[in-house]
Enzyme design. Structure first.
Site, PDB file in Angstrom:
ATOM      1  N   ASP A 160      14.853  35.025  31.069  1.00 33.45           N
ATOM      2  CA  ASP A 160      13.727  36.437  31.725  1.00 33.45           C
ATOM      3  C   ASP A 160      13.962  36.844  32.164  1.00 33.45           C
ATOM      4  OD1 ASP A 160      11.221  36.909  30.858  1.00 33.45           O
ATOM      5  OD2 ASP A 160      11.391  38.041  32.815  1.00 33.45           O
ATOM      6  N   TYR A 179      15.206  45.338  36.727  1.00 31.40           N
ATOM      7  CA  TYR A 179      14.959  44.572  37.940  1.00 31.40           C
ATOM      8  C   TYR A 179      16.173  45.040  38.332  1.00 31.40           C
ATOM      9  CZ  TYR A 179      11.420  41.725  36.708  1.00 31.40           C
ATOM     10  OH  TYR A 179      10.544  40.842  35.846  1.00 31.40           O
ATOM     11  N   LYS A 194      12.213  43.327  29.551  1.00 29.98           N
ATOM     12  CA  LYS A 194      11.347  44.338  29.319  1.00 29.98           C
ATOM     13  C   LYS A 194      11.753  45.708  29.359  1.00 29.98           C
ATOM     14  CE  LYS A 194       9.505  40.873  31.505  1.00 29.98           C
ATOM     15  NZ  LYS A 194      10.534  39.948  32.598  1.00 29.98           N
ATOM     16  N   HIS A 214       6.424  45.883  30.053  1.00 26.20           N
ATOM     17  CA  HIS A 214       6.550  46.141  30.894  1.00 26.20           C
ATOM     18  C   HIS A 214       5.131  45.937  31.611  1.00 26.20           C
ATOM     19  CE1 HIS A 214       9.449  44.875  34.528  1.00 26.20           C
ATOM     20  NE2 HIS A 214       8.004  44.222  34.513  1.00 26.20           N
TER      21      HIS A 214
END
Ligand code: A2P
Length: 317
Positions: free
Chosen positions: A43, A48, A77, A110
């Protein structure tokens, strides 16, 4: 390994590796270790900041023959700053390039919150776009387009409540297939789970271990520590397992995909082994009783002064 099944019969492994908070210099080894330990579901997300490093790990895994692309389930996302029509595809292309993939298995919106292009996190009201300025239905049309172009296999959302889900479903030609939300014994979200399951929407639990390494901006003094809860500890002891393994097994038993983050090879291995841990009905019941509606990630960042959003845009209860 248990799998969950999409409407077209495609499968997603119930247990995946979370990569939020895998820092620079950690994400490569985390993903490679996970693949070596047996993980086939990874994931990721644009925000990130580690997708290029993860892409290197995928490349290494394919080159070494550890896994084939079609054996790996990769999620990413779309960040809040790319909700506008021309930005969705642009960010998706960047994600694919960073991950060194030519398609994603699953792409999620997201948050149901839009930011101005280029904004990672908002500092004031001027950094937001309201629903009138960036309608979620329009973002969703772009997601559908990317499916039709073969860039992604499945589309879904993250952090969406029932009202938001219904809003995009109304106009959609591809219904959302996944809703990824915070879920653990303190926050089982049963009402949302029941709604999603009734609409054939699969669910993924993020922060399933209580996200003890979460950054300061989402940390409050006196937040409870999930992994130290005595009930979890007692059940772990009974099974000669760890608290993390009990928490992972609890999600899997609920037919919910779960993505514990670890950047430590031993803990990654341990977490993978949790797919074999079977909780008794009594264990399951005791864990279900820990519900206290506690959120670690409460979304308050999206409701700062001047924001067009408030908590009711995020959570219904
Ligand atoms: P680490 O990356 O050093 O292993 P969440 O998935 O809820 O966000 O939780 C992630 C946190 O849980 C990280 O601090 C991670 O640390 C830690 N963690 C992951 N797996 C385990 C485990 N098996 N035992 C103890 N802590 C774990």
């Amino acid at each position: 390994m248990k799998h969950l099944i999409f409407r077209n019969g495609d499968k997603i492994p119930s247990l995946g590796l979370g990569t939020w908070k895998s820092e620079e210099g950690e994400a490569y080894n985390a993903v490679l270790s996970a693949i070596q330990s047996g993980f086939r579901h990874i994931d990721c997300a644009f925000i990130y900041g580690n997708q290029a490093e993860i892409g290197e790990a995928f490349k290494a895994a394919f080159d070494k023959g550890l896994v084939k692309r079609e054996e790996l389930f990769v999620t990413s996302k779309l960040w809040n700053s790319s909700h506008l029509k021309n930005d969705v595809k642009k960010e998706l292309q960047k994600t694919l390039a960073d991950l060194q993939l030519d398609y994603l298995d699953l792409y999620l919106v997201h948050w149901p919150v839009a930011l101005t292009p280029g904004t990672s996190y908002p500092k004031g009201g001027e950094d937001f776009l309201s629903y009138e300025e960036a309608p979620l239905e329009d973002t969703w049309l772009e997601m559908e387009d990317a499916v039709n172009e073969g860039l992604i296999k499945h589309i879904g959302v993250s952090n969406f409540n029932i009202t938001r889900l219904k809003e995009i479903s109304g106009n959609a030609s591809i219904q959302p297939e996944m809703n990824q939300v915070e879920m653990h014994p303190f926050l089982p979200q049963q009402k949302l789970v029941d709604y999603c399951f009734s609409e054939n929407i699969l669910m993924t639990a993020y922060s399933p271990l209580g996200s003890n390494d979460r950054p300061k901006r989402v940390r409050k003094e006196n937040d409870p520590i999930l992994m130290e809860h005595p009930v979890i500890g007692e059940i772990a002891k009974k099974h000669d397992a760890s608290a993390a393994q009990v928490l992972i097994a609890w999600s899997i038993r609920r037919d919910i995909a779960v993505i514990p983050k670890s950047a430590n090879p031993d803990r990654i291995k341990q977490n993978f082994a949790a797919s074999e841990l079977v909780l008794s009905d009594d264990d399951f019941q005791q864990i279900n009783e820990l519900d206290n509606s506690f959120r670690y990630i409460d979304g308050s960042l999206w409701t700062i002064e001047g924001s067009p959003f408030d908590m009711s845009d995020l959570w219904e209860y």
